[in-house]
Motif scaffolding. Structure first.
Motif, PDB file in Angstrom:
ATOM      1  N   ALA A 189      -8.160  -0.997  -0.448  1.00 45.35           N
ATOM      2  CA  ALA A 189      -7.859  -1.353  -1.836  1.00 45.35           C
ATOM      3  C   ALA A 189      -7.449  -0.139  -2.661  1.00 45.35           C
ATOM      4  O   ALA A 189      -6.616  -0.247  -3.566  1.00 45.35           O
ATOM      5  CB  ALA A 189      -9.065  -2.042  -2.471  1.00 45.35           C
ATOM      6  N   SER A 190      -8.004   1.030  -2.359  1.00 47.03           N
ATOM      7  CA  SER A 190      -7.684   2.222  -3.155  1.00 47.03           C
ATOM      8  C   SER A 190      -6.244   2.680  -2.952  1.00 47.03           C
ATOM      9  O   SER A 190      -5.723   3.474  -3.743  1.00 47.03           O
ATOM     10  CB  SER A 190      -8.643   3.366  -2.805  1.00 47.03           C
ATOM     11  OG  SER A 190      -8.525   3.727  -1.442  1.00 47.03           O
ATOM     12  N   TYR A 191      -5.586   2.168  -1.906  1.00 41.78           N
ATOM     13  CA  TYR A 191      -4.186   2.520  -1.646  1.00 41.78           C
ATOM     14  C   TYR A 191      -3.220   1.449  -2.156  1.00 41.78           C
ATOM     15  O   TYR A 191      -2.011   1.591  -2.018  1.00 41.78           O
ATOM     16  CB  TYR A 191      -3.960   2.715  -0.141  1.00 41.78           C
ATOM     17  CG  TYR A 191      -4.783   3.824   0.451  1.00 41.78           C
ATOM     18  CD1 TYR A 191      -4.356   5.146   0.385  1.00 41.78           C
ATOM     19  CD2 TYR A 191      -6.004   3.558   1.067  1.00 41.78           C
ATOM     20  CE1 TYR A 191      -5.113   6.175   0.922  1.00 41.78           C
ATOM     21  CE2 TYR A 191      -6.773   4.575   1.607  1.00 41.78           C
ATOM     22  CZ  TYR A 191      -6.322   5.882   1.529  1.00 41.78           C
ATOM     23  OH  TYR A 191      -7.078   6.898   2.060  1.00 41.78           O
ATOM     24  N   SER A 192      -3.772   0.382  -2.731  1.00 45.59           N
ATOM     25  CA  SER A 192      -2.933  -0.724  -3.171  1.00 45.59           C
ATOM     26  C   SER A 192      -2.104  -0.328  -4.387  1.00 45.59           C
ATOM     27  O   SER A 192      -2.618   0.266  -5.339  1.00 45.59           O
ATOM     28  CB  SER A 192      -3.807  -1.941  -3.513  1.00 45.59           C
ATOM     29  OG  SER A 192      -3.023  -2.981  -4.049  1.00 45.59           O
ATOM     30  N   ASP A 214      -3.253  11.263   4.432  1.00 47.06           N
ATOM     31  CA  ASP A 214      -4.174  10.210   4.876  1.00 47.06           C
ATOM     32  C   ASP A 214      -3.612   9.438   6.069  1.00 47.06           C
ATOM     33  O   ASP A 214      -3.759   8.221   6.180  1.00 47.06           O
ATOM     34  CB  ASP A 214      -4.481   9.246   3.728  1.00 47.06           C
ATOM     35  CG  ASP A 214      -5.401   9.864   2.691  1.00 47.06           C
ATOM     36  OD1 ASP A 214      -5.916  10.967   2.950  1.00 47.06           O
ATOM     37  OD2 ASP A 214      -5.597   9.257   1.626  1.00 47.06           O
ATOM     38  N   GLY A 225      -3.061  -2.916  -7.402  1.00 47.94           N
ATOM     39  CA  GLY A 225      -4.451  -3.077  -7.797  1.00 47.94           C
ATOM     40  C   GLY A 225      -5.272  -3.655  -6.665  1.00 47.94           C
ATOM     41  O   GLY A 225      -4.773  -3.955  -5.584  1.00 47.94           O
ATOM     42  N   THR A 226      -6.545  -3.822  -6.899  1.00 45.23           N
ATOM     43  CA  THR A 226      -7.462  -4.340  -5.893  1.00 45.23           C
ATOM     44  C   THR A 226      -7.147  -5.793  -5.600  1.00 45.23           C
ATOM     45  O   THR A 226      -7.022  -6.598  -6.520  1.00 45.23           O
ATOM     46  CB  THR A 226      -8.917  -4.225  -6.381  1.00 45.23           C
ATOM     47  OG1 THR A 226      -9.189  -2.863  -6.686  1.00 45.23           O
ATOM     48  CG2 THR A 226      -9.884  -4.719  -5.313  1.00 45.23           C
ATOM     49  N   LEU A 272       0.828  -1.201   0.000  1.00 46.03           N
ATOM     50  CA  LEU A 272       0.000   0.000   0.000  1.00 46.03           C
ATOM     51  C   LEU A 272       0.865   1.254   0.000  1.00 46.03           C
ATOM     52  O   LEU A 272       2.007   1.240   0.473  1.00 46.03           O
ATOM     53  CB  LEU A 272      -0.907   0.010   1.235  1.00 46.03           C
ATOM     54  CG  LEU A 272      -1.744  -1.255   1.475  1.00 46.03           C
ATOM     55  CD1 LEU A 272      -2.318  -1.257   2.883  1.00 46.03           C
ATOM     56  CD2 LEU A 272      -2.857  -1.354   0.445  1.00 46.03           C
ATOM     57  N   HIS A 288     -10.845  -4.664   1.361  1.00 47.01           N
ATOM     58  CA  HIS A 288     -11.462  -3.710   0.437  1.00 47.01           C
ATOM     59  C   HIS A 288     -11.377  -2.283   0.958  1.00 47.01           C
ATOM     60  O   HIS A 288     -11.397  -1.326   0.173  1.00 47.01           O
ATOM     61  CB  HIS A 288     -12.928  -4.084   0.197  1.00 47.01           C
ATOM     62  CG  HIS A 288     -13.798  -3.927   1.412  1.00 47.01           C
ATOM     63  ND1 HIS A 288     -13.844  -4.874   2.417  1.00 47.01           N
ATOM     64  CD2 HIS A 288     -14.637  -2.924   1.795  1.00 47.01           C
ATOM     65  CE1 HIS A 288     -14.682  -4.465   3.356  1.00 47.01           C
ATOM     66  NE2 HIS A 288     -15.171  -3.295   3.018  1.00 47.01           N
ATOM     67  N   ARG A 289     -11.267  -2.118   2.284  1.00 46.54           N
ATOM     68  CA  ARG A 289     -11.214  -0.773   2.858  1.00 46.54           C
ATOM     69  C   ARG A 289      -9.918  -0.060   2.492  1.00 46.54           C
ATOM     70  O   ARG A 289      -9.843   1.172   2.549  1.00 46.54           O
ATOM     71  CB  ARG A 289     -11.367  -0.850   4.373  1.00 46.54           C
ATOM     72  CG  ARG A 289     -12.751  -1.328   4.791  1.00 46.54           C
ATOM     73  CD  ARG A 289     -12.846  -1.669   6.245  1.00 46.54           C
ATOM     74  NE  ARG A 289     -12.625  -0.541   7.129  1.00 46.54           N
ATOM     75  CZ  ARG A 289     -12.808  -0.591   8.449  1.00 46.54           C
ATOM     76  NH1 ARG A 289     -13.221  -1.717   9.001  1.00 46.54           N
ATOM     77  NH2 ARG A 289     -12.583   0.462   9.197  1.00 46.54           N
TER      78      ARG A 289
END
Length: 200
Positions: free
Chosen positions: A191-194, A153, A197-198, A147, A188-189
């Motif tokens: 995932a946007s920082y991965s 953040d 990808g998801t 991540l 999933h919480r």
């Protein structure tokens, strides 16, 4: 009245429990009730709805009960878990009250049942082994993730720390790069920082 007290006993309680450097939500649900009045069956199942969100179910069984009665109770719990959609959730079966059994009864209970963990909560017997088993089971539910958190953040990074405990981190010009093992149910919480990808 009696009716209100009965429903009160059906309420599950949830608290934060720290194990292996991570915070876990531990929910203590209602125990199996024999011959539950028909009108309360749905209420009984409703108290177990949170179980469908669990990463692990710890099924505590009264080992001092006669084998036939114990088997009926365990089968009933299995049936309810299937009905609410939690039949495939990883599970640990804990045989409690070993202190009330003699050596022969203990042997009959545990030999041939490698999935059973014997404990005596009253005598603090077998608790360390149970905690090790729970921690190992949780390890199986973790999703490796790489991540990258922008410095703005930091609150989300703190949330990750609270959930997973130790993380490998490296501060860089674009933010904090983190390698962590995250519970699959919560991956999933983040995932946007991965950076890969998801997660699947």
């Amino acid at each position: 009245g009696v009716r209100d007290r009965l429903f009160h006993t059906l309420d599950p309680s949830t608290r934060v429990w720290r194990l292996g450097g991570r915070d876990h939500l531990l929910t203590d649900t209602v125990g199996f009730i024999r011959k539950l009045p028909h009108q309360l069956v749905d209420a009984f199942k409703a108290t177990l709805e949170e179980t469908t969100l669990a990463d692990l179910i710890v099924h505590v069984v009264d080992a001092s009960e006669p084998p036939a009665a114990r088997g009926v109770a365990m089968a009933a719990v299995d049936e309810v878990l299937e009905e609410i959609g939690a039949g495939e959730t990883p599970r640990i079966v804990v045989m409690n009250k070993l202190d009330l059994l003699d050596e022969e009864a203990r042997r009959d209970l545990l030999v041939g049942h490698r999935d059973f963990i014997g404990v005596s909560a009253a005598e603090n017997e077998g608790i360390e082994g149970l905690l090790d088993a729970i921690e190992a089971a949780f390890e199986e539910t973790l999703q490796p993730m790489e991540l990258l958190f922008p410095y703005s953040d930091g609150a989300v990074l703190s949330e990750l720390h609270a959930i997973v405990g130790h993380v490998e981190r490296k501060d860089g010009p674009d933010g904090v790069a983190v390698t962590a093992r995250v519970p699959r149910a919560l991956s999933h919480r983040f995932a946007s920082y991965s950076v890969n990808g998801t997660p699947g």
